[in-house]
Enzyme design. Structure first.
Site, PDB file in Angstrom:
ATOM      1  N   ARG A   1      59.656  96.361  58.098  1.00  0.00           N
ATOM      2  CA  ARG A   1      60.790  95.516  58.266  1.00  0.00           C
ATOM      3  C   ARG A   1      61.472  94.124  57.844  1.00  0.00           C
ATOM      4  O   ARG A   1      60.013  93.463  58.565  1.00  0.00           O
ATOM      5  CB  ARG A   1      61.480  96.142  59.968  1.00  0.00           C
ATOM      6  CG  ARG A   1      62.063  96.765  60.384  1.00  0.00           C
ATOM      7  CD  ARG A   1      62.539  96.885  61.783  1.00  0.00           C
ATOM      8  NE  ARG A   1      61.081  97.165  62.471  1.00  0.00           N
ATOM      9  CZ  ARG A   1      60.903  96.891  64.117  1.00  0.00           C
ATOM     10  NH1 ARG A   1      61.899  97.314  65.017  1.00  0.00           N
ATOM     11  NH2 ARG A   1      59.629  97.363  64.059  1.00  0.00           N
TER      12      ARG A   1
ATOM     13  N   CYS B   1      61.547  90.520  63.998  1.00  0.00           N
ATOM     14  CA  CYS B   1      61.707  89.620  65.137  1.00  0.00           C
ATOM     15  C   CYS B   1      62.739  88.336  64.337  1.00  0.00           C
ATOM     16  O   CYS B   1      63.816  88.454  65.051  1.00  0.00           O
ATOM     17  CB  CYS B   1      60.390  88.997  65.872  1.00  0.00           C
ATOM     18  SG  CYS B   1      60.149  89.872  66.998  1.00  0.00           S
TER      19      CYS B   1
HETATM   20  C1  UDX Z   1      56.710  87.349  65.698  1.00  0.00           C
HETATM   21  C2  UDX Z   1      56.238  85.478  66.859  1.00  0.00           C
HETATM   22  O1  UDX Z   1      55.379  85.181  66.458  1.00  0.00           O
HETATM   23  C3  UDX Z   1      56.110  86.835  68.214  1.00  0.00           C
HETATM   24  O2  UDX Z   1      56.066  86.326  69.465  1.00  0.00           O
HETATM   25  C4  UDX Z   1      57.277  87.023  68.560  1.00  0.00           C
HETATM   26  O3  UDX Z   1      57.307  88.135  70.248  1.00  0.00           O
HETATM   27  C5  UDX Z   1      57.903  88.231  67.210  1.00  0.00           C
HETATM   28  O4  UDX Z   1      57.950  87.684  66.130  1.00  0.00           O
HETATM   29  P1  UDX Z   1      55.344  89.479  63.991  1.00  0.00           P
HETATM   30  O5  UDX Z   1      56.741  89.361  63.758  1.00  0.00           O
HETATM   31  O6  UDX Z   1      54.413  90.427  64.864  1.00  0.00           O
HETATM   32  O7  UDX Z   1      55.989  88.817  65.399  1.00  0.00           O
HETATM   33  O8  UDX Z   1      54.276  88.606  63.270  1.00  0.00           O
HETATM   34  P2  UDX Z   1      54.190  86.695  62.826  1.00  0.00           P
HETATM   35  O9  UDX Z   1      52.346  87.170  62.945  1.00  0.00           O
HETATM   36  O10 UDX Z   1      54.437  86.094  63.582  1.00  0.00           O
HETATM   37  O11 UDX Z   1      54.737  86.451  61.426  1.00  0.00           O
HETATM   38  C6  UDX Z   1      55.525  87.101  61.255  1.00  0.00           C
HETATM   39  C7  UDX Z   1      56.470  86.913  59.508  1.00  0.00           C
HETATM   40  O12 UDX Z   1      55.533  85.188  59.341  1.00  0.00           O
HETATM   41  C8  UDX Z   1      55.041  87.382  58.609  1.00  0.00           C
HETATM   42  O13 UDX Z   1      56.111  87.803  57.662  1.00  0.00           O
HETATM   43  C9  UDX Z   1      53.947  86.313  58.550  1.00  0.00           C
HETATM   44  O14 UDX Z   1      53.477  86.843  57.319  1.00  0.00           O
HETATM   45  C10 UDX Z   1      54.870  85.146  58.341  1.00  0.00           C
HETATM   46  N1  UDX Z   1      54.187  83.587  58.175  1.00  0.00           N
HETATM   47  C11 UDX Z   1      53.339  83.470  60.000  1.00  0.00           C
HETATM   48  C12 UDX Z   1      53.516  83.686  57.026  1.00  0.00           C
HETATM   49  O15 UDX Z   1      54.534  83.360  56.269  1.00  0.00           O
HETATM   50  N2  UDX Z   1      53.041  81.905  57.249  1.00  0.00           N
HETATM   51  C13 UDX Z   1      52.198  81.710  58.592  1.00  0.00           C
HETATM   52  O16 UDX Z   1      51.618  81.036  58.745  1.00  0.00           O
HETATM   53  C14 UDX Z   1      52.637  82.818  59.673  1.00  0.00           C
END
Ligand code: UDX
Length: 440
Positions: A331, A263
């Site tokens: 991804r 996303c």
């Molecule tokens: C995200 C959104 O949270 C969700 O609402 C949307 O609909 C889809 O995209 P997702 O991609 O499943 O969800 O994962 P998320 O938990 O948001 O993490 C995304 C990325 O950010 C990951 O690579 C995670 O490791 C990174 N991340 C997240 C950080 O590096 N630090 C953080 O504090 C939070």
């Protein structure tokens, strides 16, 4: 009520299963006959905790079914959801909407009476309006209402996110569409979930703005982490110190190797393109995209520096390959930038991930794939933790030290405390935190 979900990818399958759990009859439709066959046999094509039980339970209850026949699926439905993919178009970063438009056309052709066509896929602003044009053209009239209902599901906790969302966003122009969706989400009124009714364009933009804001928060704290490293501050304490301010909030302030996944990278890029085309460029998001891309590559340099300036001839153990824990999704995972960069530097890589191995094998070459955590560590000159799976949070450190050629760790997720690692005799580097003082 009865609904159809077009597309049994991640969003479609989770949403379909969750709606059926709420008591709605759900037919999931997909063109991929192999996938539908597997689903009918109870095999879930993705790894998402709890999804297999939820699907099995609702299939058994007769509320959830699967078909490749779109006309059969959409017959008699109160609403039809489009949850097909919107990949980044090669070359220009725009979301590729061909699957969405094709699905809209097919539904409009097949549907046997008035219904609401709801876009759940993440689509750029203006797409709902185009979908409306398509269905009106196909049907020659307005018996299909169009709505936008973006999802905010996080991989790994998607079921919980669906069942207990912070909010539901519904973009719709007519009372009929609003009422149908209100009825579908009625179970959430019990938890007093805010349900926002907006225009189509606003709902579409909320999704992009939300993801871009979260990506921006992560990128902000990542750059603060870099600064912390230079000035001897601790990013986790900075994050806590700012996050306790209710205006900022403590979530998504965890510094790491950069965001990945299906996303954030795609949606930030699509928002950048949409904004540029509308002559209202969102420069802050343009910068977020650039900084995050560069960061993933830079994480390899961090490992090289920790190994004394070169990884030539060294063995590096890697724990975690997926873009985050509790998913098999690779991804845009930071590992896809880090692993090849270390290989180019002359290192031999051994790697393990609890769920991502099959996909990782497809995407990365020349890696020694290991059966478990400790096998990946064996003989390593340096251990790199890229994804914070629970299984890596409580390693037997004595065993780790015994297995490694040199007790050297780069923890890109800050899952250990510098002082504990120093005490255990590790040369330990994390993100945005000072190394433990000598003798700590
Ligand atoms: C995200 C959104 O949270 C969700 O609402 C949307 O609909 C889809 O995209 P997702 O991609 O499943 O969800 O994962 P998320 O938990 O948001 O993490 C995304 C990325 O950010 C990951 O690579 C995670 O490791 C990174 N991340 C997240 C950080 O590096 N630090 C953080 O504090 C939070």
């Amino acid at each position: 009520m009865r609904i159809a979900m077009i597309g049994t990818g991640y969003v479609g399958l989770v949403s379909g299963a969750c709606f059926s759990e709420f008591g709605t009859d759900v037919v999931c439709v997909d063109k991929d006959a192999g996938k539908i066959d597997r689903l009918k046999r109870g095999e879930i094509p993705i790894y998402e905790p709890g999804l297999d039980q939820l699907v099995a339970k609702n299939v058994k209850a007769g509320r959830l079914s699967f078909t490749t026949d779109l006309a059969e699926g959409v017959a008699g439905c109160d609403a039809v959801f489009i949850a097909v993919g919107t990949p980044s178009r090669r070359g220009d970063g725009h979301a590729d909407l061909s699957y969405v438009f094709a699905a809209a056309e097919e539904v409009a052709t097949a549907v046997d009476g008035p219904t609401v066509l709801v876009t759940k896929s993440t689509v750029p602003v203006g797409t709902g309006r185009k979908v409306k044009e398509i269905v009106d053209r196909v049907r020659g009239g307005g018996d299909i209402e169009v709505a936008s209902n973006p999802e905010f599901l996080r991989e790994g906790s998607a079921i919980e996110d669906f069942m207990r969302p912070d909010r539901v966003v519904i973009g719709a122009d007519t009372d009929e569409a609003r009422e149908t969706l209100r009825a579908l989400y009625r179970p959430l009124y019990l938890n007093e979930t805010p349900i926002l009714f907006t225009a189509l364009e606003t709902a579409e933009l909320i999704k992009y703005a939300a993801n871009a804001f979260l990506a921006m928060k992560i990128t902000f704290i990542n750059e603060v982490a870099d600064l912390c490293e230079k000035v001897g501050a601790d990013v986790q304490q900075v994050a806590r110190g700012i996050g306790l301010d209710g205006r900022i909030g403590g979530k998504f302030l965890h510094a790491g190797p950069g965001y990945g996944g299906s996303c954030f990278p795609k949606d930030t890029l699509a928002l950048v393109r949409t904004a540029q085309e509308a002559a209202a460029p969102i420069r802050i998001v343009e910068t977020v995209v650039e900084v995050n891309e560069a960061r993933k590559r830079r994480m390899a340099e961090k490992v090289v520096a920790h190994c004394g300036g070169s990884v030539e001839g060294l063995t590096i153990g890697v724990l975690g390959l997926t873009f985050k824990p509790n998913t098999d999704d690779m991804r845009d995972a930071p590992s896809l930038a880090i692993v090849p960069a270390l290989q180019q530097g002359g290192a031999t890589l051994r790697a393990y991930d609890p769920e991502g191995m099959a996909e990782a094998r497809r995407l990365l070459d020349g890696v020694t794939w290991c059966q478990d955590t400790y096998e990946a560590i064996e003989g390593a000159d340096c251990l790199v933790i890229i994804t914070e799976w629970n299984a890596f949070r409580n390693l037997d450190l004595e065993r780790v030290r015994g297995l490694m050629k040199r007790p050297r760790i780069v923890d890109l997720r800050n899952i250990y405390k510098p002082e504990d690692m120093a005490e255990q005799g590790f040369d330990y580097l994390s993100v945005g935190r000072p190394a433990a003082p000598a003798g700590a």
